[in-house]
Motif scaffolding. Structure first.
Motif, PDB file in Angstrom:
ATOM      1  N   UNK A   1       0.807  -1.212   0.000  1.00  0.00           N
ATOM      2  CA  UNK A   1       0.000   0.000   0.000  1.00  0.00           C
ATOM      3  C   UNK A   1       0.845   1.269   0.000  1.00  0.00           C
ATOM      4  N   UNK A   2       2.014   1.213   0.653  1.00  0.00           N
ATOM      5  CA  UNK A   2       2.841   2.409   0.739  1.00  0.00           C
ATOM      6  C   UNK A   2       3.513   2.716  -0.601  1.00  0.00           C
ATOM      7  N   UNK A   3       3.992   1.690  -1.291  1.00  0.00           N
ATOM      8  CA  UNK A   3       4.605   1.902  -2.597  1.00  0.00           C
ATOM      9  C   UNK A   3       3.559   2.347  -3.614  1.00  0.00           C
ATOM     10  N   UNK A   4       2.379   1.741  -3.572  1.00  0.00           N
ATOM     11  CA  UNK A   4       1.314   2.164  -4.488  1.00  0.00           C
ATOM     12  C   UNK A   4       0.940   3.612  -4.231  1.00  0.00           C
ATOM     13  N   UNK A   5       0.814   3.985  -2.975  1.00  0.00           N
ATOM     14  CA  UNK A   5       0.490   5.365  -2.628  1.00  0.00           C
ATOM     15  C   UNK A   5       1.560   6.319  -3.152  1.00  0.00           C
ATOM     16  N   UNK A   6       2.820   5.941  -2.998  1.00  0.00           N
ATOM     17  CA  UNK A   6       3.911   6.774  -3.489  1.00  0.00           C
ATOM     18  C   UNK A   6       3.870   6.911  -5.004  1.00  0.00           C
ATOM     19  N   UNK A   7       3.607   5.817  -5.701  1.00  0.00           N
ATOM     20  CA  UNK A   7       3.533   5.863  -7.162  1.00  0.00           C
ATOM     21  C   UNK A   7       2.373   6.731  -7.633  1.00  0.00           C
ATOM     22  N   UNK A   8       1.256   6.685  -6.917  1.00  0.00           N
ATOM     23  CA  UNK A   8       0.120   7.540  -7.274  1.00  0.00           C
ATOM     24  C   UNK A   8       0.495   9.017  -7.104  1.00  0.00           C
ATOM     25  N   UNK A   9       1.204   9.318  -6.015  1.00  0.00           N
ATOM     26  CA  UNK A   9       1.640  10.695  -5.781  1.00  0.00           C
ATOM     27  C   UNK A   9       2.583  11.152  -6.885  1.00  0.00           C
ATOM     28  N   UNK A  10       3.412  10.241  -7.391  1.00  0.00           N
ATOM     29  CA  UNK A  10       4.366  10.573  -8.454  1.00  0.00           C
ATOM     30  C   UNK A  10       3.708  10.684  -9.831  1.00  0.00           C
ATOM     31  N   UNK A  11       2.422  10.402  -9.899  1.00  0.00           N
ATOM     32  CA  UNK A  11       1.718  10.515 -11.171  1.00  0.00           C
ATOM     33  C   UNK A  11       1.914   9.330 -12.083  1.00  0.00           C
ATOM     34  N   UNK A  12       2.214   8.168 -11.511  1.00  0.00           N
ATOM     35  CA  UNK A  12       2.383   6.972 -12.326  1.00  0.00           C
ATOM     36  C   UNK A  12       1.119   6.712 -13.140  1.00  0.00           C
TER      37      UNK A  12
END
Length: 484
Positions: free
Chosen positions: A297-308
């Motif tokens: 969940x933390x990596x997915x959240x980070x990727x969403x923030x990065x605009x993946x």
């Protein structure tokens, strides 16, 4: 799932205590045990109840076979008369539980067992084993799905699960928690849930070249054509070859109903954004970009923030094992014993750790919703005979810090009793919904949480309060025991 009889899925001390009660028949009183947990998994703000259907199956099938009796006899610690008693053993008590898919919080009973003490003692280990595991994975899945912000999450951790049962029932729990599908075919068969998957790097490597591998796969599965593009070079080879295949499909008149690419390595944010541009420029704006590679969940959240530019996620190891929090911590504690007059006498367990002091008595739980928003305000544990009027004001206070009080004005809240009867006098009176129906119910349950409670880091706490009557009984027992 076909499996051996689970009657001996218990700790030895449960059986030795049973024999002790058997030898002292006057001690086989009816008792109440509560199943609850003390801390939310992964430092979250809530948990999801799961596993009740398997508990029901276990209780229904609870019988000692001749093979079971022979094995117990071989241990040389059980008397013949006790073993003979086990031959006719049946569960005859009552079980109440919070339905699967319900949002739950620390210290409130998830399951309540009311039965003669020998029966109540025997079922402890199996109930905890089942509820702890599935509630843990359902909770983890709900966190992962929340991080994805509406994107689909596929569970595909079977090869990393701690054994077949953990893989199958973990996948079941993950579906309850919000996943859109699983790679686990047996789970799909047993519980009628969607199974999904693409192909491995070995598929690509087994062909003369990447393009031929993609083209062959597309010809076989045109309506589920997700191509793994990182076997050799994602941007120079994988994505261009995928685009070439998609163009050929379109030219041949093959509908591109569900198609796209999967990324399984590298900088997922960078690669997905570059791949998105390539696909869009080639005329495939609706192509799916799926990603895997040790996600949580933390990596997915980070990727969403990065605009993946990822719209579908495959989560394996971290989900099926709840890698950062591998245990749920549910416990099974005695709450009351019935006396000769038929009344339940409250019992309490003391501890130097305040959070480990139990709540005594025969209890039920009301969920309190804010009427204006429909969101959960708190949960209220009270005695079974207590009733409350929604038109009257309601005083809530933290049982650990009772000076913290909240008064809800009459008419500003609604109440819902969340524990339901499962077995009465040994007979099952509850029919488990289908897994996908539980999943839908769980999504509605999650919608009753405030966003602040669902956030991944430092979530807002939902309080589980005691009624004044139950709190007074607890304090009286604590005072009495401190003077003894």
């Amino acid at each position: 799932m076909d499996r051996q009889n689970l009657t001996l899925l218990t700790d030895l001390y449960e059986l030795t205590m049973m024999q002790g009660y058997f030898k002292n028949k006057s001690q086989n009183e009816t008792v109440i045990f509560d199943v609850f947990y003390r801390t939310n998994p992964s430092d979250g703000g809530y948990a999801i109840s799961a596993g009740l259907e398997q508990v029901i199956q276990y209780i229904k099938e609870l019988r000692f076979s001749e093979e079971d009796i022979a094995y117990l006899a071989s241990l040389s610690i059980f008397a013949p008369d006790f073993l003979n008693y086990l031959r006719d053993f049946r569960f005859t008590g009552d079980i109440y539980a919070i339905p699967e898919g319900t949002v739950i919080f620390p210290r409130e009973p998830i399951v309540k067992v009311i039965a003669p003490v020998m029966q109540a003692q025997l079922v402890e280990t199996a109930i905890l084993n089942i509820i702890n595991h599935q509630s843990l994975i359902a909770t983890k899945a709900s966190r992962v799905c929340y991080a994805a912000r509406g994107d689909g999450i596929m569970e595909f951790g079977l090869r990393r699960a701690q054994g077949p049962d953990a893989g199958v029932y973990g996948a079941r729990a993950a579906m309850i928690g919000g996943c859109v599908g699983t790679s686990n075919v047996l789970c799909g068969q047993l519980f009628n849930v969607p199974v999904k998957g693409t192909h491995a790097h070995s598929w690509i490597m087994s062909f003369p070249d990447e393009y031929t591998a993609f083209k062959t796969y597309a010809e076989m599965y045109p309506s589920a054509c997700i191509l793994l593009v990182d076997t050799y070079d994602t941007l120079k080879s994988g994505v261009p070859n995928a685009i070439r295949v998609f163009k050929e499909m379109r030219k041949a008149g093959i509908p591109l109903s569900f198609y796209g690419i999967r990324l399984d390595s590298g900088d997922l944010a960078y690669l997905s954004k570059r791949a998105r541009k390539m696909l869009d420029n080639a005329g495939f704006p609706d192509a799916v970009i799926s990603a895997s590679n040790d996600l949580d969940e933390f990596l997915i959240d980070s990727l969403k923030v990065q605009g993946a530019a990822i719209t579908s996620w495959g989560v394996g190891t971290s989900l099926i094992t709840s890698k950062d929090c591998p245990a749920f911590g549910g416990v099974y504690k005695l709450a009351a014993i019935k006396d000769k007059d038929g009344s339940f006498i409250p019992k309490i367990k003391l501890s130097e750790n305040t959070e480990k002091v139990t709540n005594p008595g025969n209890k039920k739980i009301y969920r309190i919703y804010e009427k204006a928003s429909g969101k959960i305000k708190a949960d209220l544990i009270c005695l079974v005979e207590e009733e409350f009027n929604e038109n009257e004001s309601l005083l809530l206070f933290d049982p650990l810090e009772p000076w913290k009080k909240t008064k809800l004005p009459g008419g500003s809240y609604t109440l819902r009793e969340i524990m339901v009867p499962i077995f009465i006098n040994g007979e099952c009176c509850y029919e488990s919904p289908k897994v996908m129906d539980i999943r839908a119910y769980c999504q509605k349950e999650l919608d009753t949480l405030w966003d602040e409670t669902r956030r991944l880091i430092n979530p807002h706490k939902v309080y589980v309060d005691l009624s004044k009557k139950l709190y007074d009984i607890k304090i009286e027992l604590l005072d009495r025991m401190s003077q003894s």
